[in-house]
Design a protein around this motif. Structure first.
Motif, PDB file in Angstrom:
ATOM      1  N   GLN A 277       0.807  -1.217   0.000  1.00  0.00           N
ATOM      2  CA  GLN A 277       0.000   0.000   0.000  1.00  0.00           C
ATOM      3  C   GLN A 277       0.841   1.269   0.000  1.00  0.00           C
ATOM      4  O   GLN A 277       0.435   2.286  -0.559  1.00  0.00           O
ATOM      5  N   ASN A 278       2.020   1.201   0.635  1.00  0.00           N
ATOM      6  CA  ASN A 278       2.868   2.398   0.629  1.00  0.00           C
ATOM      7  C   ASN A 278       4.159   2.191  -0.164  1.00  0.00           C
ATOM      8  O   ASN A 278       4.992   3.098  -0.246  1.00  0.00           O
TER       9      ASN A 278
ATOM     10  N   GLN B 232      -9.656  -2.003  12.486  1.00  0.00           N
ATOM     11  CA  GLN B 232      -9.451  -1.633  13.881  1.00  0.00           C
ATOM     12  C   GLN B 232      -8.651  -2.680  14.625  1.00  0.00           C
ATOM     13  O   GLN B 232      -8.814  -3.884  14.420  1.00  0.00           O
TER      14      GLN B 232
ATOM     15  N   LYS C 269      -0.353   5.214   7.612  1.00  0.00           N
ATOM     16  CA  LYS C 269      -1.272   6.197   7.058  1.00  0.00           C
ATOM     17  C   LYS C 269      -1.965   5.682   5.793  1.00  0.00           C
ATOM     18  O   LYS C 269      -2.812   6.375   5.231  1.00  0.00           O
ATOM     19  N   SER C 270      -1.594   4.475   5.370  1.00  0.00           N
ATOM     20  CA  SER C 270      -2.114   3.946   4.107  1.00  0.00           C
ATOM     21  C   SER C 270      -3.354   3.076   4.277  1.00  0.00           C
ATOM     22  O   SER C 270      -3.907   2.588   3.300  1.00  0.00           O
ATOM     23  N   ILE C 271      -3.799   2.865   5.522  1.00  0.00           N
ATOM     24  CA  ILE C 271      -4.978   2.026   5.742  1.00  0.00           C
ATOM     25  C   ILE C 271      -6.050   2.835   6.448  1.00  0.00           C
ATOM     26  O   ILE C 271      -5.763   3.830   7.122  1.00  0.00           O
ATOM     27  N   ASN C 272      -7.292   2.394   6.294  1.00  0.00           N
ATOM     28  CA  ASN C 272      -8.430   3.019   6.960  1.00  0.00           C
ATOM     29  C   ASN C 272      -8.547   2.414   8.354  1.00  0.00           C
ATOM     30  O   ASN C 272      -9.001   1.282   8.517  1.00  0.00           O
ATOM     31  N   HIS C 273      -8.160   3.180   9.352  1.00  0.00           N
ATOM     32  CA  HIS C 273      -8.147   2.649  10.719  1.00  0.00           C
ATOM     33  C   HIS C 273      -9.560   2.464  11.276  1.00  0.00           C
ATOM     34  O   HIS C 273      -9.739   1.747  12.259  1.00  0.00           O
ATOM     35  N   ASN C 274     -10.534   3.094  10.678  1.00  0.00           N
ATOM     36  CA  ASN C 274     -11.916   2.866  11.105  1.00  0.00           C
ATOM     37  C   ASN C 274     -12.403   1.489  10.669  1.00  0.00           C
ATOM     38  O   ASN C 274     -13.312   0.922  11.274  1.00  0.00           O
ATOM     39  N   VAL C 275     -11.805   0.966   9.605  1.00  0.00           N
ATOM     40  CA  VAL C 275     -12.182  -0.362   9.104  1.00  0.00           C
ATOM     41  C   VAL C 275     -11.306  -1.441   9.731  1.00  0.00           C
ATOM     42  O   VAL C 275     -11.796  -2.417  10.277  1.00  0.00           O
TER      43      VAL C 275
END
Length: 234
Positions: free
Chosen positions: A93-94, A141, A133-139
């Motif tokens: 992702q990064n 978790q 910073k490359s992932i959605n931390h809300n998803v």
């Protein structure tokens, strides 16, 4: 009653199992990876996802027989597997492999550490995920595993709650969809990735409870007299 409560769990596990087989089938006919690190990363993620699904199936068997307390160790392993796959997906992702990723892949390949354990600590893995910073931390978790597993301990002579174990199993089954998305992304399989995202969206619309696990109240250590504790509740 058990079959009814586990119906959705079975459905999710069967779906992810089918997607895993799709990934395994396409892996053998895919073109060679341009970088050996990419191949090792993908193979490690596939192996962990396979182990993760095996754990879900094992928990299902234990719950079916009424062995609720015996599921705690497997749930712990599932939590570690979940973190490992997210950790391994970060370079795709990064675009950057870190020394921690190289050390992890050495251990699972049996190099230098003979594959006995990962030299990368659980704390290092969790910290790297939190800082990514490359992932959605809300998803994706990271939840307090110790607290989640604590609810499966017997308290005051009372048996573990089968309902809590079933809810936790459903939570981990849902997480398997997210892990399949990451694994398919690293493999470059857009068909599997799209199928998982569509299935996840369908679950969120039809059963919002599936997407999160609310920890029930965890009994506190008995450091005060019962009369004081009851008075505080009033």
């Amino acid at each position: 009653m058990y079959d009814t409560e586990m119906k959705l769990n079975h459905r999710i596990v069967q779906f992810v199992d089918a997607q895993l087989h799709e990934l395994l089938d396409t892996e053998s006919v895919s073109e060679p990876c341009p970088q050996m690190g990419d191949c090792a990363m993908h193979e490690a993620m596939m192996s962990i996802l396979t182990q993760y699904l095996s754990g879900l199936k094992a928990i299902n068997c234990l719950l079916n027989k009424g062995y609720v307390a015996q599921t705690r160790g497997i749930f712990q392993t599932l939590g570690d597997d979940y973190e490992d796959i997210i950790f391994l997906s970060l370079p795709s992702q990064n675009g950057q492999m870190t020394p921690l990723h190289h050390e992890y892949l050495k251990s699972v390949a049996g190099e230098e550490y003979h594959g006995c354990y990962s030299p990368v600590s659980r704390c290092e893995i969790r910290n790297m995920i939190k800082q990514a910073k490359s992932i959605n931390h809300n998803v994706f978790q990271l939840y307090p595993k110790k607290q989640a597993l604590q609810v499966l301990r017997p308290h005051g002579g009372k048996p573990c709650s089968a309902e809590v174990a079933i809810d936790l199993h459903r939570h981990f089954a849902y997480k398997a969809i997210l892990l399949a998305v990451l694994t398919a992304k690293v493999a470059g399989n857009l068909d599997v990735m799209g199928a998982c995202l569509n299935f996840r969206a369908h679950l969120e619309m039809t059963d919002p409870h599936t997407v999160r696990f609310d920890l029930p109240g965890i009994p506190q250590p008995h450091t005060e007299r019962p009369a004081q504790r009851y008075a505080a509740i009033r």
